[in-house]
Enzyme design. Structure first.
Site, PDB file in Angstrom:
ATOM      1  CG  ASP A 168      -0.439  -6.851   1.231  1.00 38.11           C
ATOM      2  OD1 ASP A 168      -0.643  -6.497   2.716  1.00 38.11           O
ATOM      3  OD2 ASP A 168      -0.996  -7.772   1.298  1.00 38.11           O
ATOM      4  CB  VAL A 180      -1.311  -5.904  -3.688  1.00 38.27           C
ATOM      5  CG1 VAL A 180       0.435  -5.414  -4.367  1.00 38.27           C
ATOM      6  CG2 VAL A 180      -2.200  -5.562  -5.462  1.00 38.27           C
ATOM      7  CB  SER A 181      -4.544  -8.381   0.124  1.00 36.29           C
ATOM      8  OG  SER A 181      -3.583  -7.250   0.798  1.00 36.29           O
ATOM      9  CB  THR A 182      -7.649  -3.885   0.284  1.00 34.87           C
ATOM     10  OG1 THR A 182      -9.043  -4.540  -0.556  1.00 34.87           O
ATOM     11  CG2 THR A 182      -8.827  -2.787  -0.063  1.00 34.87           C
TER      12      THR A 182
END
Length: 230
Positions: free
Chosen positions: A22, A18-20
């Site tokens: 997401d 996950v990115s921030t």
């Protein structure tokens, strides 16, 4: 008579990312990805290890050290399969995905994407990976052709093209994907020359040194972007 040898079940590494931004998106959280991977591994009878990478961009592989480490482990045959719940958790670039599948085929491990019907442990899944790879090759050809056409149009209009300092993001992504696929610097240079991709200065000839310069720049850009890059 010696007892028959029992085959150990395949060893899979499940990669979750996950990115921030997401983390709040439905269906993309770490727990949802983990659950999907665990259920599929249990269904197949595979041994599963989960590796998670948080706050990592899906833009390219340079900003995802855990994924690079996972692929290095697969290269060393510490596991057999890279399993990912969703294609965009592995890569948002078809070029990167193609590089990963080519590397897997070359080094003797497999890729399973649960949402894209890609499973290189089966003939049909490998076919789907090849179809995606073919589209990627076609897209790269279009990028190269558009670049050549744009330069030709500017030259015909009398525009002084100058000496651009950097290659385009598309070309940089292409170089990184080729490197991740296991090609040497010389092989990458030859591939770009065959595709007639212009160099950073608008030239027609790529060398090991120019390829190396693009790769170094991509690493520096990723480091400068920091963990907030999406």
């Amino acid at each position: 008579m010696a007892p028959a040898l029992l085959h150990e079940p395949p060893r899979a590494i499940g990669y979750c990312r996950v990115s921030t931004g997401d983390q709040a998106e439905s269906g993309l959280g770490i727990s949802a990805q983990r659950s999907a991977l665990e259920q599929e591994a249990a269904r197949r009878g595979w041994l599963l290890e989960i590796v998670t990478e948080e706050g990592a961009s899906g833009k390219d592989l340079a900003g995802r050290p855990k994924l690079r480490d996972v692929m290095d482990r697969l290269d060393r045959h510490e596991a057999d399969v890279l399993m990912v719940a969703k294609l965009d958790r592995l890569s948002r670039s078809v070029h990167d995905f193609t590089g990963i599948t080519k590397r897997a085929a070359k080094r003797g491990w497999s890729v399973v994407l649960l949402d894209a019907n890609v499973d290189t442990t089966t003939l049909s899944g490998a076919l789907m990976a090849n179809v995606m790879s073919s589209f990627s090759e076609y897209e790269r050809g279009l990028i190269a052709q558009r670049t050549r056409d744009a330069l030709a149009a500017k030259k015909a209009a009398g525009v002084r093209l100058g000496r651009p300092r950097r290659v385009s993001p598309e070309v940089t992504a292409r170089v990184v994907a080729l490197k991740e696929s296991g090609l040497s610097l010389a092989a990458i240079a030859q591939t770009l020359n065959d595709e007639q991709v212009p160099t950073a200065h608008g030239g027609a000839q790529w060398y090991r040194s120019t390829v190396q310069g693009v790769l170094k720049s991509s690493v520096l850009d990723a480091a400068a972007a920091g963990p907030l890059s999406q």
